[in-house]
Design an enzyme around this catalytic site. Structure first.
Site, short mmCIF file in Angstrom:
data_model
loop_
_atom_site.label_atom_id
_atom_site.label_comp_id
_atom_site.label_asym_id
_atom_site.label_seq_id
_atom_site.Cartn_x
_atom_site.Cartn_y
_atom_site.Cartn_z
N GLU A 22 0.84 -1.21 0.00
CA GLU A 22 0.00 0.00 0.00
C GLU A 22 0.87 1.26 0.00
O GLU A 22 2.05 1.21 0.38
CB GLU A 22 -0.94 0.00 1.21
N ASP A 135 -17.29 5.65 12.41
CA ASP A 135 -16.03 5.78 11.68
C ASP A 135 -15.32 4.42 11.68
O ASP A 135 -14.60 4.08 12.63
CB ASP A 135 -15.16 6.88 12.31
N LYS A 156 -4.15 0.05 13.30
CA LYS A 156 -3.54 1.31 13.76
C LYS A 156 -3.76 1.47 15.26
O LYS A 156 -4.86 1.25 15.76
CB LYS A 156 -4.21 2.50 13.06
#
Ligand code: PSU
Ligand code: MN
Length: 302
Positions: A22, A135, A156
């Site tokens: 990525e 989210d 994350k």
């Protein structure tokens, strides 16, 4: 519209190992010049294991798989580079704008090209407070429907890891420890959350990918590789750093996509650069592990 560059296309034709990488982490996740260093370390690690690295981005109307060194450098400078997740691919290719691909968009492109394995640092997931804000990264849904194995150090660090695991379960994504029984906490080797499944070698990981395919399951697999012990922080320290950073972002009233870059910057400052060092080390190590798994999978398919 999916432009697979010659070196990658040739490797795929031969059934050789390829690892998709990525680029959002390069364009938006790390400060310059460490971002370019990260890209170079990831590519070199893949090559050292005998696989072909394929960095993915949206450029001049195509989704490119296998960026040149110059193209990676231009993303790292990153002035006019959008963050491209799955929903953005059509619009960015239509307008000819540049975009660095998230895990979701990279997995989608890799799946279309027949690349079985990709690497990242941490996958996106459910944000803290995500049960209200909704989210939730598109990474989760994409890995649920695209047959690409993602090697990561968990999600994350700024996310709600427990909610992230719940959503992955709902989406049918196997979350597999790579040499661990614990979901890593990105900067730390353990989060305190246990995993149902683990593998201890590239061959075992490759057999799991093959089995997922033979069963006709549609999606990918998350292989969770803890950050290298030499640079990892401890679990309690990470939690306290993240809490302080979150409080600072709330006090500033930050919202939406300003939040993550602020938190990452805050973590790097407060840890005197140690979070950045772990981030680079785990990106390189995940690329290496992904290459080993891709090579084992290629031999299995021979
Ligand atoms: N993890 C990091 N830094 C990053 C990312 C993940 O430590 O920059 C990137 C990855 O590209 C991931 C994306 O796919 O963030 C997820 O973003 P979002 O939460 O907006 O979907
Ligand atoms: Mn988001």
């Amino acid at each position: 519209m999916i432009d697979v560059r010659p070196e990658v296309a040739k490797a795929l034709d031969l059934g050789a190992a390829v690892v998709a990488l990525e680029t959002t982490v390069i364009a938006h996740g790390l400060p310059s010049p460490r971002n370019l260093e990260a890209a170079e370390r990831m590519k070199a690690a893949v090559r050292e294991e005998g696989a072909v690295p394929a960095m993915v981005a949206v450029l001049r109307g195509s989704v490119v798989i296998g960026l040149s060194a110059e193209e990676v450098a231009s993303l790292a400078e990153g002035a006019d580079v959008a963050k491209a997740t799955t929903r953005d691919l059509a619009a960015l290719t239509a307008s000819g704008s540049a975009g660095a691909t998230t895990v979701a968009a990279t997995a989608f492109a890799a799946g279309r090209a027949g690349i079985a394995v990709m690497a990242t640092g941490g996958i996106g997931g459910v944000h803290r407070g995500g049960e209200r804000s909704m989210d939730i990264s598109a990474d989760l849904a994409e890995v649920g429907r695209t047959p690409v194995a993602v090697v990561c150090s968990g999600a994350k660090a700024v996310l709600d890891l427990s909610l992230t695991l719940e959503v992955l379960e709902t989406l049918g994504v196997p979350v597999v420890g790579y040499g661990t029984g614990s979901f890593p906490a990105f900067y730390a080797r353990r989060s305190g959350l246990g995993l149902e499944h683990r593998v201890d070698s590239p061959e075992e990981a490759a057999r799991l990918i093959a089995r997922q395919r033979r069963l006709g399951l549609p999606g990918g697999i998350l292989f969770c590789n803890p950050p290298p012990a030499e640079s990892a922080l401890d679990t309690a320290e990470v939690e306290s750093l993240v809490k302080t950073a979150v409080r600072a972002s709330e006090e500033k009233g930050l919202r939406g996509n300003e939040v993550t870059p602020f938190l990452l910057g805050h973590l790097a400052t407060e840890s005197a650069g140690r979070t950045l060092a772990v981030n680079l080390a785990l990106l390189e190590d995940n690329a290496r592990v992904a290459a080993r798994i891709a090579a084992a999978y290629a031999s299995l398919m021979d």
